[in-house]
Design an enzyme around this catalytic site. Structure first.
Site, PDB file in Angstrom:
ATOM      1  N   ASP A  72       0.871  -1.168   0.000  1.00  0.00           N
ATOM      2  CA  ASP A  72       0.000   0.000   0.000  1.00  0.00           C
ATOM      3  C   ASP A  72       0.907   1.215   0.000  1.00  0.00           C
ATOM      4  OD1 ASP A  72      -2.925   0.549  -0.011  1.00  0.00           O
ATOM      5  OD2 ASP A  72      -2.288   1.963   1.523  1.00  0.00           O
ATOM      6  N   PHE A 153       4.644   5.110 -13.377  1.00  0.00           N
ATOM      7  CA  PHE A 153       3.189   5.241 -13.330  1.00  0.00           C
ATOM      8  C   PHE A 153       2.818   6.299 -12.294  1.00  0.00           C
ATOM      9  CE2 PHE A 153       1.852   3.110  -9.317  1.00  0.00           C
ATOM     10  CZ  PHE A 153       3.059   2.556  -8.921  1.00  0.00           C
TER      11      PHE A 153
HETATM   12  P1  ITT Z   1      -3.565  -2.264  -5.278  1.00  0.00           P
HETATM   13  O1  ITT Z   1      -4.351  -1.685  -4.143  1.00  0.00           O
HETATM   14  O2  ITT Z   1      -4.302  -3.296  -6.082  1.00  0.00           O
HETATM   15  O3  ITT Z   1      -2.191  -2.728  -4.853  1.00  0.00           O
HETATM   16  P2  ITT Z   1      -3.477   0.504  -6.205  1.00  0.00           P
HETATM   17  O4  ITT Z   1      -2.878   1.144  -7.417  1.00  0.00           O
HETATM   18  O5  ITT Z   1      -4.918   0.803  -5.872  1.00  0.00           O
HETATM   19  O6  ITT Z   1      -3.258  -1.092  -6.353  1.00  0.00           O
HETATM   20  P3  ITT Z   1      -2.681   1.742  -3.681  1.00  0.00           P
HETATM   21  O7  ITT Z   1      -4.032   1.648  -3.084  1.00  0.00           O
HETATM   22  O8  ITT Z   1      -1.489   1.382  -2.857  1.00  0.00           O
HETATM   23  O9  ITT Z   1      -2.563   0.815  -4.985  1.00  0.00           O
HETATM   24  O10 ITT Z   1      -2.486   3.212  -4.256  1.00  0.00           O
HETATM   25  C1  ITT Z   1      -1.259   3.572  -4.747  1.00  0.00           C
HETATM   26  C2  ITT Z   1      -1.356   4.922  -5.451  1.00  0.00           C
HETATM   27  O11 ITT Z   1      -0.283   5.739  -4.994  1.00  0.00           O
HETATM   28  C3  ITT Z   1      -1.140   4.730  -6.954  1.00  0.00           C
HETATM   29  O12 ITT Z   1      -2.368   4.599  -7.642  1.00  0.00           O
HETATM   30  C4  ITT Z   1      -0.392   6.008  -7.310  1.00  0.00           C
HETATM   31  O13 ITT Z   1      -1.338   7.045  -7.477  1.00  0.00           O
HETATM   32  C5  ITT Z   1       0.426   6.297  -6.068  1.00  0.00           C
HETATM   33  N1  ITT Z   1       1.749   5.636  -6.127  1.00  0.00           N
HETATM   34  C6  ITT Z   1       2.190   4.606  -5.338  1.00  0.00           C
HETATM   35  N2  ITT Z   1       3.421   4.239  -5.690  1.00  0.00           N
HETATM   36  C7  ITT Z   1       3.782   5.028  -6.717  1.00  0.00           C
HETATM   37  C8  ITT Z   1       4.928   5.116  -7.508  1.00  0.00           C
HETATM   38  O14 ITT Z   1       5.945   4.272  -7.359  1.00  0.00           O
HETATM   39  N3  ITT Z   1       4.977   6.042  -8.465  1.00  0.00           N
HETATM   40  C9  ITT Z   1       3.940   6.875  -8.655  1.00  0.00           C
HETATM   41  N4  ITT Z   1       2.803   6.857  -7.972  1.00  0.00           N
HETATM   42  C10 ITT Z   1       2.712   5.928  -6.987  1.00  0.00           C
END
Ligand code: ITT
Length: 197
Positions: A72, A153
């Protein structure tokens, strides 16, 4: 030849999975929730990264065999009091819509001189419905006022990590994976797994 042990990442985010696979360097066969039709959709109802990471890891590890790892993560912006934080993926109003998220961030940051921000990643390692351990990593940096670069991303085109002058999206996967929040949390996971062997 021995088959690699399986590590199932409790995510449907292909970018996170690809980064974790690249960083695990052949130590594990890395799969994710999309490879297992029986994995449930997990509602992220927690108010912290750790609570949400637990919800994802435990739900998936109840229905698949092997190590399960959740991630997360999000962006904490100083000028916004730590927002979007755990709500990073729906900041722009539509879950997982990175273009809208970046547009909202640009709008909120317009004219602000305080540009400090960090990415935070919390991982939970689980097996058979039980948490084994949890880990966190952060990377400090600053936000710019226009999108730059196409790699990575999410907020990568707006974030310049400390010690660099280009965004994660310009620096590319290898540099990102050498210093990101995700790589720092994952290094602790690897260390933990190696000490169990
Ligand atoms: P899962 O819950 O299925 O793992 P998710 O994309 O919904 O996938 P999160 O709830 O952890 O994951 O939200 C992560 C968000 O934070 C992601 O959509 C990005 O907007 C941001 N984020 C996290 N890591 C990042 C990265 O390495 N580079 C850029 N943005 C990131």
């Amino acid at each position: 030849m021995h088959a690699l042990p399986r590590l199932i990442v409790a995510t449907r985010n292909a970018h996170k999975t690809a980064e974790i696979r690249a960083m695990l360097g052949g130590r594990f066969e890395v799969l994710n929730s999309n490879d297992f039709p029986e994995t449930p959709e997990v509602e992220e109802t927690g108010s912290t990264f750790l609570e949400n990471a637990r919800l994802k890891a435990l739900a998936v590890s109840r229905v698949v065999d092997g190590w399960v790892l959740s991630d997360d993560s999000g962006l904490e912006v100083d000028a916004l009091g730590g927002a979007p934080g755990v709500w990073s993926s729906s900041f722009g109003g539509v879950e997982g819509d990175h273009a809208r998220n970046n547009a909202r961030l640009l709008q909120e940051m317009a004219g602000k001189s305080e540009r400090g921000a960090r990415f935070r990643c919390t991982m939970v390692l689980a097996r058979q419905g039980q948490e084994v351990a949890h880990f966190s990593g952060t990377v400090e940096g600053r936000l710019i006022d226009a999108l730059q670069g196409t790699a990575g991303f999410g907020y990568d085109p707006l974030f310049i990590p400390e010690g660099h002058s280009a965004t994660f999206a310009e620096l590319g996967d290898d540099v990102k994976n050498s210093l990101s929040h995700r790589s720092r949390a994952l290094a602790l996971v690897i260390n933990h797994l190696e000490n169990l062997e």
